[in-house]
Design an enzyme around this catalytic site. Structure first.
Site, PDB file in Angstrom:
ATOM      1  N   ARG A   1       0.888  -1.297  -0.154  1.00  0.00           N
ATOM      2  CA  ARG A   1       0.015  -0.140   0.428  1.00  0.00           C
ATOM      3  C   ARG A   1       0.873   0.943  -0.006  1.00  0.00           C
ATOM      4  NH1 ARG A   1      -4.379  -1.864  -2.084  1.00  0.00           N
ATOM      5  NH2 ARG A   1      -5.629  -0.563  -0.940  1.00  0.00           N
TER       6      ARG A   1
ATOM      7  N   GLU B   1      -1.835   8.696  -5.908  1.00  0.00           N
ATOM      8  CA  GLU B   1      -1.698   7.657  -7.969  1.00  0.00           C
ATOM      9  C   GLU B   1      -3.117   8.370  -8.748  1.00  0.00           C
ATOM     10  OE1 GLU B   1      -2.035   3.497  -7.188  1.00  0.00           O
ATOM     11  OE2 GLU B   1      -0.434   3.165  -5.909  1.00  0.00           O
TER      12      GLU B   1
ATOM     13  N   HIS C   1       1.208   0.418 -10.309  1.00  0.00           N
ATOM     14  CA  HIS C   1       0.429  -0.164  -9.385  1.00  0.00           C
ATOM     15  C   HIS C   1      -0.240  -1.551 -10.107  1.00  0.00           C
ATOM     16  CE1 HIS C   1      -2.497   0.255  -6.239  1.00  0.00           C
ATOM     17  NE2 HIS C   1      -2.466  -0.574  -6.318  1.00  0.00           N
TER      18      HIS C   1
END
Length: 323
Positions: free
Chosen positions: A236, A265, A284
């Site tokens: 995370r 992000e 990601h």
């Protein structure tokens, strides 16, 4: 005629055929959205019997408006976008899907580790620029007998450990929820947080984002790491203080970092991290393969099927009784 309604707040999938093949035989109709606000979530999900969500904000206000919902399923592992306490107050179980991409994330973790330690992108670029050196980008260290430190010791960390053993890495781990004997069965030494920071040559992060883990990798933490150490984060983004990481890389407090997740992000185009030779950033995407994509959709839908078939939910994360 449909007996139930499942609301899909948002998704990045090509289609929902996996979910429909599992739930339509049970009498589910689908309401599909790409919600970006809590009010959009509330409008779409008000009459839903079940909710599937990926990134949409399931805030307390949105959840309070749900009139029939019996379960919320998050496509993925993290549940940062769902107000767990609000769901609990309404006696709605929140379920995640923690087991759909364990091998993919472990593969990506090792890929990032090898790339940053062996300086693969830099060497490739030098060759493309016409520079051929048999000992480029010095220093490059070997992995054998180095120590990989695992921050968190869940399923993904264990999958990483299996792969790391093949490179001759020794392992230590920090996880307050896993006892020493359980780690010892994997040949891992349990250590406290300070020791993890001080001894890790490669620190691999595998922690959920909670109030306790938010920005655990901060300026104070980087001060305690070896200047020759590397950070890899595929868990995370919020577990790492981005500004502190930038400073640590600039000031040589650590040798390098490779991250798939960030506090914000997508990453800002002008982020200093993108200009640093000792930092690698991927988008990601550690979870992704064509097969994991299908598993995620399948496993999420199966949780709803379990509930409405009178079976036990597998992965409740907010403590609401399993039905």
């Amino acid at each position: 005629m449909s007996n139930y309604l499942v609301a899909v707040t948002d998704s990045g999938f090509p289609d929902l055929e996996q979910e429909k093949s599992i739930l339509q035989p049970l009498g589910f109709a689908f309401a599909e959205g790409q919600c970006r606000t809590a009010s959009e979530v509330a409008a779409l999900c008000r009459d839903a019997d079940a909710v599937l969500t990926q990134w949409a904000p399931l805030t307390a206000e949105a959840i309070e408006s749900f009139e029939k919902c019996r379960v919320i399923v998050r496509y993925g592992i993290g549940v940062d976008n769902v107000d767990l306490e609000a769901a609990k107050r309404k006696n709605i179980p929140v379920v995640n899907v923690p087991d759909y991409a364990i091998q993919e994330v472990a593969d990506h973790t090792l890929s990032l580790m090898l790339a940053i330690v062996r300086k693969i992108p830099q060497v490739v670029q030098r060759v493309r620029d016409g520079i051929w050196e048999i000992s480029p980008c010095r220093p490059i260290v070997g992995l054998q007998d180095k120590t990989i430190g695992l921050a968190g010791f869940g399923n993904i960390a264990k999958a990483v450990l299996k792969r790391a053993a093949g490179f001759g890495l020794k392992a230590i781990a920090y996880d307050p929820y896993v006892d020493e004997s359980a780690m010892a069965e994997w040949g891992v030494e349990k250590v406290d947080w300070e020791t993890l920071l001080a001894r890790s040559d490669i620190l691999s992060v595998h922690m959920p984002l909670t109030p306790a883990t938010k920005r655990m990798l901060n300026a104070e933490a980087f001060d305690k790491m070896k200047p020759t150490s590397f950070l890899v984060n595929t868990s995370r983004g919020g577990t790492v203080d981005t500004e502190a990481l930038i400073d640590a890389l600039r000031d040589g407090k650590i040798a390098g970092a490779a991250v798939d997740v960030l506090e914000q992000e997508p990453i800002a185009p002008d982020s200093p991290l993108l200009k640093m030779d000792n930092c690698l950033v991927t988008s990601h995407c550690a979870w992704y393969s064509e097969s994991s994509l299908l598993r995620l959709q399948e496993y999420a839908a199966l949780e709803i099927k379990r509930l409405f078939s009178g079976e036990r939910l597998l992965h409740v994360v907010n403590g609401v009784g399993k039905i």
